[in-house]
Design an enzyme around this catalytic site. Structure first.
Site, PDB file in Angstrom:
ATOM      1  N   ASP A 180       0.580  34.500  12.929  1.00  0.00           N
ATOM      2  CA  ASP A 180      -0.193  33.960  14.045  1.00  0.00           C
ATOM      3  C   ASP A 180      -0.746  35.134  14.845  1.00  0.00           C
ATOM      4  O   ASP A 180      -0.554  36.295  14.463  1.00  0.00           O
ATOM      5  CB  ASP A 180       0.667  33.036  14.918  1.00  0.00           C
ATOM      6  CG  ASP A 180      -0.156  31.905  15.554  1.00  0.00           C
ATOM      7  OD1 ASP A 180      -1.251  32.201  16.074  1.00  0.00           O
ATOM      8  OD2 ASP A 180       0.297  30.755  15.537  1.00  0.00           O
ATOM      9  N   GLY A 199      -2.079  38.574  13.377  1.00  0.00           N
ATOM     10  CA  GLY A 199      -3.432  38.716  12.868  1.00  0.00           C
ATOM     11  C   GLY A 199      -4.246  37.468  13.148  1.00  0.00           C
ATOM     12  O   GLY A 199      -3.796  36.555  13.853  1.00  0.00           O
ATOM     13  N   HIS A 233      -6.966  21.010  12.157  1.00  0.00           N
ATOM     14  CA  HIS A 233      -7.615  20.022  13.020  1.00  0.00           C
ATOM     15  C   HIS A 233      -8.064  20.623  14.355  1.00  0.00           C
ATOM     16  O   HIS A 233      -8.788  19.966  15.099  1.00  0.00           O
ATOM     17  CB  HIS A 233      -6.731  18.787  13.203  1.00  0.00           C
ATOM     18  CG  HIS A 233      -5.577  18.963  14.139  1.00  0.00           C
ATOM     19  ND1 HIS A 233      -4.931  17.902  14.716  1.00  0.00           N
ATOM     20  CD2 HIS A 233      -4.921  20.069  14.583  1.00  0.00           C
ATOM     21  CE1 HIS A 233      -3.947  18.329  15.476  1.00  0.00           C
ATOM     22  NE2 HIS A 233      -3.921  19.636  15.408  1.00  0.00           N
TER      23      HIS A 233
END
Length: 348
Positions: free
Chosen positions: A212, A238, A258
């Site tokens: 993340d 990253g 989403h």
């Protein structure tokens, strides 16, 4: 004549029922705000040992006793808390979910939706309807994750709320899919690692990667350590819009796609396609929206995405389309009726 009168009465009763239902929808706005406030104050945590008087609750939480009583009375009428005797309140099964220390806690979810930067975005949903752009950016002057990067306290709360969600809909989705044989699982957009921690605990031969943004992943160390799986996990910072860690047997993308537009979702999936092992698979955990009028939580989650991001929740046909553009092929969807499904894709 009597049949006509009976029909008129029936029609009148039907109109009253419809009006009553619409008033319930109207009251839902206030109920949502009350849930957020009570979650933030931490009332449910105070009642773990048993019912307490409003005066005692107010003293413990620095609240106004009269205001607190009126709100708890209203919430108790909907089954959240119960007035066991005059001005004395206890927990109900619904109120238990507002506790901090339960496995199915949604406290941080309700706390988050009550913060100004979130609730103002929902209040401006009309902006998104008129323009097709996120109301969040409109009212806060920047996109969600840029805002969170500048407000560490709110980022912590956001990650806690995502952890709540991981313990609920996402976890249920993963439990429906057998990961036996996966040696290395990469959790793309894994935040603080709640979901990966629960998976590694179930599969002792598996190694995992939480991937993340650099300011997010450090929070995963504590979560993985408390779960006893830190020795089998790697934390990597990253941007998944640029690249993802290579060499995974499976790539889990949970409640990330989403949040993204179709073009961004295709970019992430293409990055995964390049990084994965030739026999690897992609596991997307997201709501899959059914066609027609069928009720589904994903249809309301989609409105959240519209207000907060440029993303959307997708139908199975829409997933097939974005997979194909990333050189992937949808092979199965598990849990179509569930709030979140597991959509499995392999190299095309």
């Amino acid at each position: 004549m009597r049949e006509q009168e009976a029909g008129a009465m029936a029609d009148g009763d039907g109109e009253k029922a419809l009006l009553s239902r619409m008033w319930d929808f109207h009251s839902g706005l206030r109920m949502g705000f009350m849930l957020s406030a009570i979650a933030d104050i931490g009332i449910a945590d105070q009642l773990v040992e048993g019912p307490l008087s409003v005066d005692e609750l107010a003293e413990r939480t620095g609240s106004n006793a009269d205001g607190l009583y009126r709100v708890l009375r209203a919430m108790a009428s909907k089954g959240v808390f119960t007035e066991t005797s005059h001005r004395v309140f206890g927990l109900t099964p619904l109120a238990e979910i507002m506790r901090s220390d339960t496995a199915n806690s949604l406290r941080d979810v309700f706390r988050l939706q009550g913060k100004h930067f979130m609730r103002n975005a929902y209040a401006e949903i009309g902006y998104s309807i008129r323009t097709g752009r996120p109301a969040f950016d409109h009212v806060n002057g920047e996109e969600l994750f840029a805002y969170l990067a500048r407000h560490p306290e709110m980022n912590e709360l956001f990650s806690g709320a995502m952890g709540n969600a991981a313990g609920q809909t996402q976890q249920a989705a993963v439990e429906a899919y057998d990961l036996t044989g996966v040696r290395k699982l990469v959790d793309v957009g894994g935040a603080h690692g709640h979901l990966l921690a629960s998976i590694l605990a179930r599969y002792p031969d598996m190694e995992g990667v939480v991937f993340d943004q650099p300011h997010v992943v450090p929070g995963a160390e504590r979560v993985l350590d408390e779960a006893g799986v830190l020795d089998r996990a790697e934390l990597v910072g990253g941007s998944y819009l640029e690249s993802v860690p290579s060499g995974g047997d499976a790539y889990m993308i949970s409640h990330v796609l989403h949040q993204l537009s179709d073009s961004e979702a295709i970019t992430v999936l293409a990055n995964v396609r390049r990084a994965m092992n030739p026999t690897g698979r992609v596991l997307v955990i997201d709501p899959v929206i059914p066609e027609g009028d069928a009720p589904h939580q994903g249809k309301f989650m989609d409105i959240t995405m519209m207000a907060l991001s440029r993303g959307r929740d997708r139908t199975e046909a829409e997933f097939i389309e974005v997979f194909e553009k990333a050189d992937l092929r949808l092979v199965d969807t598990i849990g179509l009726a569930s709030p979140s499904s597991v959509v499995i894709a392999v190299p095309a």
